[in-house]
Design a protein around this motif. Structure first.
Motif, mmCIF file in Angstrom:
data_model
loop_
_atom_site.group_PDB
_atom_site.id
_atom_site.type_symbol
_atom_site.label_atom_id
_atom_site.label_comp_id
_atom_site.label_asym_id
_atom_site.label_seq_id
_atom_site.Cartn_x
_atom_site.Cartn_y
_atom_site.Cartn_z
ATOM 1 N N ASN A 20 45.401 20.017 77.096
ATOM 2 C CA ASN A 20 44.184 20.840 77.086
ATOM 3 C C ASN A 20 44.516 22.318 76.841
ATOM 4 O OD1 ASN A 20 42.533 18.660 77.527
ATOM 5 N ND2 ASN A 20 42.223 19.055 79.721
ATOM 6 N N THR A 21 45.588 22.780 77.452
ATOM 7 C CA THR A 21 46.000 24.167 77.251
ATOM 8 C C THR A 21 46.301 24.427 75.783
ATOM 9 O OG1 THR A 21 46.884 24.391 79.482
ATOM 10 C CG2 THR A 21 47.748 25.896 77.812
ATOM 11 N N ALA A 22 47.095 23.551 75.178
ATOM 12 C CA ALA A 22 47.431 23.712 73.766
ATOM 13 C C ALA A 22 46.183 23.677 72.902
ATOM 14 C CB ALA A 22 48.405 22.619 73.338
ATOM 15 N N ALA A 23 45.256 22.775 73.223
ATOM 16 C CA ALA A 23 44.027 22.667 72.434
ATOM 17 C C ALA A 23 43.203 23.942 72.524
ATOM 18 C CB ALA A 23 43.202 21.473 72.910
ATOM 19 N N VAL A 24 43.099 24.503 73.726
ATOM 20 C CA VAL A 24 42.307 25.716 73.919
ATOM 21 C C VAL A 24 42.946 26.901 73.201
ATOM 22 C CG1 VAL A 24 41.591 27.430 75.636
ATOM 23 C CG2 VAL A 24 41.220 25.004 76.075
ATOM 24 N N LEU A 25 44.245 27.071 73.338
ATOM 25 C CA LEU A 25 44.901 28.228 72.745
ATOM 26 C C LEU A 25 44.968 28.116 71.228
ATOM 27 C CD1 LEU A 25 47.667 28.892 75.396
ATOM 28 C CD2 LEU A 25 45.343 29.802 75.254
ATOM 29 N N ARG A 26 45.143 26.916 70.725
ATOM 30 C CA ARG A 26 45.102 26.719 69.276
ATOM 31 C C ARG A 26 43.695 26.999 68.751
ATOM 32 N NH1 ARG A 26 47.032 22.037 69.318
ATOM 33 N NH2 ARG A 26 49.201 22.625 69.034
ATOM 34 N N ALA A 27 42.686 26.548 69.490
ATOM 35 C CA ALA A 27 41.301 26.806 69.093
ATOM 36 C C ALA A 27 40.988 28.298 69.118
ATOM 37 C CB ALA A 27 40.341 26.057 70.021
ATOM 38 N N THR A 28 41.574 29.001 70.083
ATOM 39 C CA THR A 28 41.374 30.457 70.157
ATOM 40 C C THR A 28 41.877 31.138 68.899
ATOM 41 O OG1 THR A 28 41.567 30.440 72.574
ATOM 42 C CG2 THR A 28 41.936 32.544 71.463
ATOM 43 N N LEU A 29 43.066 30.784 68.450
ATOM 44 C CA LEU A 29 43.615 31.384 67.231
ATOM 45 C C LEU A 29 42.810 30.989 66.001
ATOM 46 C CD1 LEU A 29 47.443 30.976 67.900
ATOM 47 C CD2 LEU A 29 46.049 33.037 68.162
ATOM 48 N N GLY A 36 36.976 36.516 63.611
ATOM 49 C CA GLY A 36 37.413 37.830 64.051
ATOM 50 C C GLY A 36 37.231 38.014 65.543
ATOM 51 N N TYR A 37 37.743 39.133 66.039
ATOM 52 C CA TYR A 37 37.662 39.402 67.474
ATOM 53 C C TYR A 37 36.214 39.519 67.941
ATOM 54 C CZ TYR A 37 38.316 41.844 71.928
ATOM 55 O OH TYR A 37 38.281 42.207 73.251
ATOM 56 N N ALA A 38 35.374 40.155 67.127
ATOM 57 C CA ALA A 38 33.973 40.347 67.516
ATOM 58 C C ALA A 38 33.236 39.022 67.641
ATOM 59 C CB ALA A 38 33.263 41.255 66.509
ATOM 60 N N GLY A 39 33.658 38.019 66.873
ATOM 61 C CA GLY A 39 32.982 36.727 66.916
ATOM 62 C C GLY A 39 33.659 35.693 67.797
ATOM 63 N N LEU A 40 34.727 36.102 68.467
ATOM 64 C CA LEU A 40 35.449 35.177 69.346
ATOM 65 C C LEU A 40 34.714 35.049 70.671
ATOM 66 C CD1 LEU A 40 38.065 33.501 69.780
ATOM 67 C CD2 LEU A 40 39.117 35.588 70.691
ATOM 68 N N THR A 41 34.321 33.837 71.021
ATOM 69 C CA THR A 41 33.602 33.605 72.272
ATOM 70 C C THR A 41 34.193 32.406 72.998
ATOM 71 O OG1 THR A 41 31.951 32.068 71.355
ATOM 72 C CG2 THR A 41 31.459 34.446 71.204
ATOM 73 N N VAL A 42 33.989 32.397 74.300
ATOM 74 C CA VAL A 42 34.442 31.264 75.103
ATOM 75 C C VAL A 42 33.698 30.004 74.695
ATOM 76 C CG1 VAL A 42 34.523 30.307 77.439
ATOM 77 C CG2 VAL A 42 35.180 32.685 77.052
ATOM 78 N N ASP A 43 32.403 30.135 74.408
ATOM 79 C CA ASP A 43 31.617 28.968 73.993
ATOM 80 C C ASP A 43 32.206 28.312 72.748
ATOM 81 O OD1 ASP A 43 29.901 29.358 76.076
ATOM 82 O OD2 ASP A 43 28.211 30.066 74.872
ATOM 83 N N ARG A 44 32.543 29.123 71.748
ATOM 84 C CA ARG A 44 33.098 28.573 70.506
ATOM 85 C C ARG A 44 34.447 27.894 70.768
ATOM 86 N NH1 ARG A 44 31.161 30.223 65.512
ATOM 87 N NH2 ARG A 44 29.631 31.934 65.481
ATOM 88 N N VAL A 45 35.267 28.538 71.571
ATOM 89 C CA VAL A 45 36.589 27.970 71.874
ATOM 90 C C VAL A 45 36.432 26.658 72.630
ATOM 91 C CG1 VAL A 45 38.705 28.316 73.216
ATOM 92 C CG2 VAL A 45 37.775 30.192 71.821
ATOM 93 N N ALA A 46 35.505 26.616 73.575
ATOM 94 C CA ALA A 46 35.297 25.394 74.359
ATOM 95 C C ALA A 46 34.853 24.247 73.468
ATOM 96 C CB ALA A 46 34.271 25.663 75.460
ATOM 97 N N VAL A 47 33.904 24.523 72.589
ATOM 98 C CA VAL A 47 33.417 23.472 71.690
ATOM 99 C C VAL A 47 34.531 22.999 70.765
ATOM 100 C CG1 VAL A 47 31.863 22.995 69.768
ATOM 101 C CG2 VAL A 47 31.011 24.210 71.781
ATOM 102 N N ARG A 48 35.252 23.929 70.206
ATOM 103 C CA ARG A 48 36.297 23.576 69.242
ATOM 104 C C ARG A 48 37.437 22.805 69.891
ATOM 105 N NH1 ARG A 48 37.419 27.086 64.208
ATOM 106 N NH2 ARG A 48 38.921 25.802 63.083
ATOM 107 N N GLY A 50 37.235 21.088 72.786
ATOM 108 C CA GLY A 50 36.797 19.929 73.553
ATOM 109 C C GLY A 50 37.046 20.057 75.043
ATOM 110 N N VAL A 51 37.352 21.267 75.497
ATOM 111 C CA VAL A 51 37.580 21.530 76.923
ATOM 112 C C VAL A 51 36.355 22.243 77.483
ATOM 113 C CG1 VAL A 51 39.037 22.750 78.596
ATOM 114 C CG2 VAL A 51 40.071 21.658 76.589
ATOM 115 N N HIS A 52 35.909 21.825 78.662
ATOM 116 C CA HIS A 52 34.667 22.365 79.219
ATOM 117 C C HIS A 52 34.740 23.873 79.403
ATOM 118 C CE1 HIS A 52 31.225 22.919 81.892
ATOM 119 N NE2 HIS A 52 30.810 21.721 81.473
ATOM 120 N N LYS A 53 33.621 24.531 79.118
ATOM 121 C CA LYS A 53 33.559 25.988 79.202
ATOM 122 C C LYS A 53 33.931 26.500 80.588
ATOM 123 C CE LYS A 53 29.448 27.791 79.153
ATOM 124 N NZ LYS A 53 28.140 28.290 78.672
#
Length: 206
Positions: A20-29, A36-48, A50-53
């Motif tokens: 899950n950690t790898a999935a979240v951090l890979r999704a973050t990148l 971009g940084y302005a469009g980076l959100t926790v919601d988007r990372v969670a959806v991408r 598959g880890v709960h927000k």
């Protein structure tokens, strides 16, 4: 390094937490590169990922925490090493080529540029980027140390500063001038840095 290290925050290698950690951090990148940084959100990372927000918020606190952890994870996960050509100038040219590749080839280029932009907007991201770059510079410095051992440059040469000298013009053209970097530009930067190193310009005078 000879194997992929456990990402930050993992409970045990190969376990569900690590995955899950790898999935979240890979999704973050991935999200950083696409939005971009302005469009980076926790919601988007969670959806991408598959880890709960709620889990993402609990472990990383928000966007800055995610980005800092993702940059650290990226530096540790990828077992990058500089190319060896047998000469300092050749090795520095290979480093300069790696920088150009990192900012102009997709998808790496988008992530690299967005990381710089994030560092300008966030002190947390800036600190994470400094650590990432320090790691790359230390790894790159090995080619200068080997040039010292070959007798190509003098003892006492500051290896990291030689690396900085070789790649700084590439960063300037790409990020400040926003202009293309040609093979001629890369060869010139490598040659100047290597010539200066051979002349002892990077040996401390203190």
């Amino acid at each position: 390094m000879t194997s992929t290290p456990e990402p930050p925050g993992s409970a045990r290698p190969g376990g569900r937490t690590a995955r899950n950690t790898a999935a979240v951090l890979r999704a973050t990148l991935d999200e950083l590169g696409e939005h971009g940084y302005a469009g980076l959100t926790v919601d988007r990372v969670a959806v991408r990922s598959g880890v709960h927000k709620a889990t993402v918020y609990r472990r990383w606190g928000g966007v800055d925490g995610l980005l800092a952890a993702a940059l650290e994870w990226s530096a540790r996960e990828h077992d990058w090493a500089p190319t060896r050509t047998g000469t300092l100038e050749g090795d520095l040219l290979a480093l300069a080529e790696d920088v150009r590749h990192g900012f102009t080839d997709a998808p790496e280029g988008a992530v690299s540029a967005a990381s710089i932009a994030a560092a300008l907007a966030s002190p947390v991201a800036a600190e994470a980027l400094r650590a990432f770059m320090a790691d790359r510079h230390e790894r790159s410095a090995a080619v200068v140390a080997e040039a010292v051992e070959r007798g190509e440059v003098p003892e006492g040469t500051d290896a990291v500063e030689v690396v900085r000298c070789a790649v700084a013009p590439v960063y300037h053209r790409l990020l400040v001038g926003r202009e293309p970097v040609s093979d001629v530009d890369l060869r010139r930067a490598a040659r100047i840095a290597a010539d200066a190193a051979r002349a002892g310009a990077f040996v401390s005078r203190d």
